[in-house]
Enzyme design. Structure first.
Site: not given
Ligand code: PMP
Length: 412
Positions: A123, A200, A203, A226, A366
Site C-alpha cells: 500500500h 504493516d 489488513q 478497520k 492505493c
Molecule cells: N496499509 C494497508 C495494507 C491498508 O490496507 C491501509 C488502508 N487501506 C493502510 C495501510 C493505510 O491505513 P490508514 O488509511 O488507516 O492509515
C-alpha cells in the site's frame, strides 16, 4: 455456516438500511469496518460523562480519562501480545505509524548506500515513507517480486536481503491480493542479516490473532477504523529498546520531560511520540472494539472468514472471463479479493453492483506500483468481515453474473 458470528449483525444498526432500494451488502470492510453499538456507546459514554484531558491535571475527571486512556493502551498490548504496554504508541492511523517509524527510526539507522526492502504489493502507506527516506539518505529502495499467484517470491526475497539491507517493511496481508505473507519467517531472515522488520498490519490485525513477539516484529502498525473502532486512532507497536533510542518527530505539550528557554528533554516512550492532546475517545473506542472482537474470538473470526472466502473464490472462478488477482487457495487468502470482469472497467462493475445494493471498491487501491506490476490500471475489490453472511457472498456472485449479462446485452 452459522457458527454464532452471523448473529453479531444485529449489533450493527448500519446494516438495517437499504442502498438504492436494495438490501445493503457491505463488502468494503478493508476500506473501513462498521462499528457495533458497544463501541458507539463506549465513545458516547466517554464524551457524555468522562470527557477530560489526559496526563495533565490532578482532578477527578482528568484521572478518570487518563486511567481509561492508559487502560486502552494495556488492552491493545494484550491484543497483539506485546510484552510491555509502554511499547504501544497511539497514533492517528497505520499511515501515521509507518511515517513515524520511517522518519524517526529510519533517519536514525539508514545511511547512504543502505537498502530498504519492500514488496511489489505494498500500500502507498508502506511505500512512500520509505521512498522519501531513501531519497533523504541516498539509500536504495528495493522491491521483492511476486509469484504468478500473488504470493511473495521468497527466492527473490532471499536474493535481495543482504548485509546492505537495513529495513524490511512488508504488509502481513495485502490490501489488494489478500495474500498472507509469512512475516515470522521474513523477520527471521531479516534479523539474520542484521536488518529490522517493520510490519504493516492494517489488513491483518482485524482478522486473525497477532502475536508481535512470536513474529519477532520490530515494529507493527495498524488502524482502529478497520477493526470496528472510530477513525483517527491507530497503533504503532515498537520493541521498547528501539522506541527508547528513537527521537520524537512531533514536538509540543505532553511529550516533554523538562523545558528550558533554549532546550528540552523528552518524556519516556511512548509519551514522547504523543505530542499534544491525543484521541482519547478513539482509544476508548478501540478498547471497546477489542473487547467485542475478543468476545467473538479471533480464531473463530479467522475460520469463519476462511469459509466465506472458499465460497466466494469457488463462485467467482465459475464466472467466465473473470480474473482473480491473488491466491486461489482460501487458506492462503485473507478477507480481501480483487478481480476484473472481462474487459469491463472496474468502475463500471462497481457501479453496476452498487445499483444492486452491493458495496465494493474499484480503483488502484492505493497500490499503483502493484497495478503496474499486474499490468492493469484498476481492479474491483470485495472485502469481508465476520458480519458478512453466506447471503452477502451469494448476492455478490449473482450480482456479477447479472452485471456481465447486462453489459453483454448492451454491447449487442
Ligand atoms: N496499509 C494497508 C495494507 C491498508 O490496507 C491501509 C488502508 N487501506 C493502510 C495501510 C493505510 O491505513 P490508514 O488509511 O488507516 O492509515
Amino acid at each position: 455456516m452459522d457458527n454464532g458470528l452471523n448473529n453479531s449483525r444485529n449489533d450493527f444498526e448500519f446494516f438495517q438500511q437499504l442502498i438504492n432500494g436494495e438490501k445493503l451488502d457491505y463488502l468494503d470492510s478493508a476500506a473501513t469496518a462498521q462499528r457495533p453499538v458497544s463501541v458507539l456507546k463506549a465513545v458516547s459514554d466517554f464524551y457524555r460523562h468522562d470527557n477530560a484531558n489526559v496526563h495533565r491535571s490532578i482532578n477527578t475527571l482528568s484521572s478518570r480519562a487518563t486511567d481509561s486512556y492508559e487502560a486502552a493502551r494495556d488492552k491493545v498490548a494484550g491484543f497483539i501480545h506485546a510484552a510491555d504496554s509502554q511499547s504501544i504508541v497511539f497514533t492517528r492511523s497505520t499511515t501515521e505509524s509507518l511515517n513515524l517509524v520511517a522518519r524517526s527510526f529510519g533517519d536514525l539507522v539508514v545511511t547512504a548506500g543502505d537498502e530498504i526492502l519492500i514488496s511489489e504489493m505494498e500500500h502507498h502507506s508502506n511505500l512512500i515513507p520509505w521512498q522519501q527516506l531513501a531519497q533523504r539518505k541516498q539509500a536504495k529502495l528495493v522491491y521483492i517480486g511476486l509469484q504468478a499467484d500473488g504470493e511473495l517470491n521468497m527466492t527473490d526475497l532471499k536474493r535481495k536481503l543482504t548485509s546492505r539491507t537495513k529495513i524490511v517493511a512488508i504488509a502481513q496481508v495485502s490490501n489488494v491480493l489478500g495474500t498472507i505473507n509469512p512475516i515470522k519467517e521474513i523477520a527471521r531472515l531479516a534479523h539474520e542479516q542484521g536488518a529490522y522488520m517493520v510490519v504493516d498490519g492494517a489488513q491483518a490485525a482485524p482478522h486473525f490473532a497477532v502475536d508481535v513477539q512470536d513474529l519477532d516484529a520490530d515494529f507493527y502498525a495498524f488502524s482502529g477504523h478497520k477493526m470496528l473502532a472510530p477513525a483517527g486512532i491507530g497503533v504503532l507497536y515498537g520493541k521498547k529498546a528501539l522506541l527508547d533510542q528513537m527521537p520524537p518527530v512531533q514536538f509540543g505539550g505532553e511529550m516533554i520531560d523538562r523545558v528550558d528557554e533554549q532546550s528540552a528533554t523528552w518524556a519516556a516512550a511512548p509519551l514522547k511520540f504523543e505530542a499534544g492532546t491525543p484521541n482519547i475517545g478513539g482509544a476508548i473506542g478501540l478498547a471497546a472494539a477489542i473487547d467485542y472482537l475478543q468476545a467473538l474470538g479471533m480464531d473463530k473470526i479467522e475460520a469463519y472468514e476462511q469459509d466465506l472466502m472458499a465460497i466466494v473464490l469457488k463462485g467467482l472462478s465459475q464466472i467466465d472471463g473473470l480474473t482473480i488477482y491473488g491466491p486461489l487457495d482460501a487458506a492462503k487468502h485473507a478477507s480481501v479479493l480483487a478481480f476484473n470482469l472481462g474487459k469491463l472497467h472496474a468502475h463500471d462493475v462497481a457501479t453496476a453492483l452498487d445499483l444492486q445494493g452491493i458495496e465494493v471498491r474499484a480503483g488502484d487501491h492505493c497500490a499503483q506500483p502493484l497495478m503496474h506490476y499486474l499490468g492493469i490500471s484498476a481492479a474491483v475489490r470485495a472485502s469481508f468481515y465476520f458480519y458478512n453472511t453466506r447471503d452477502d457472498v451469494d448476492r455478490l456472485i449473482s450480482g456479477l453474473q447479472r452485471t456481465k449479462e447486462f453489459f453483454s446485452n448492451a454491447a449487442r
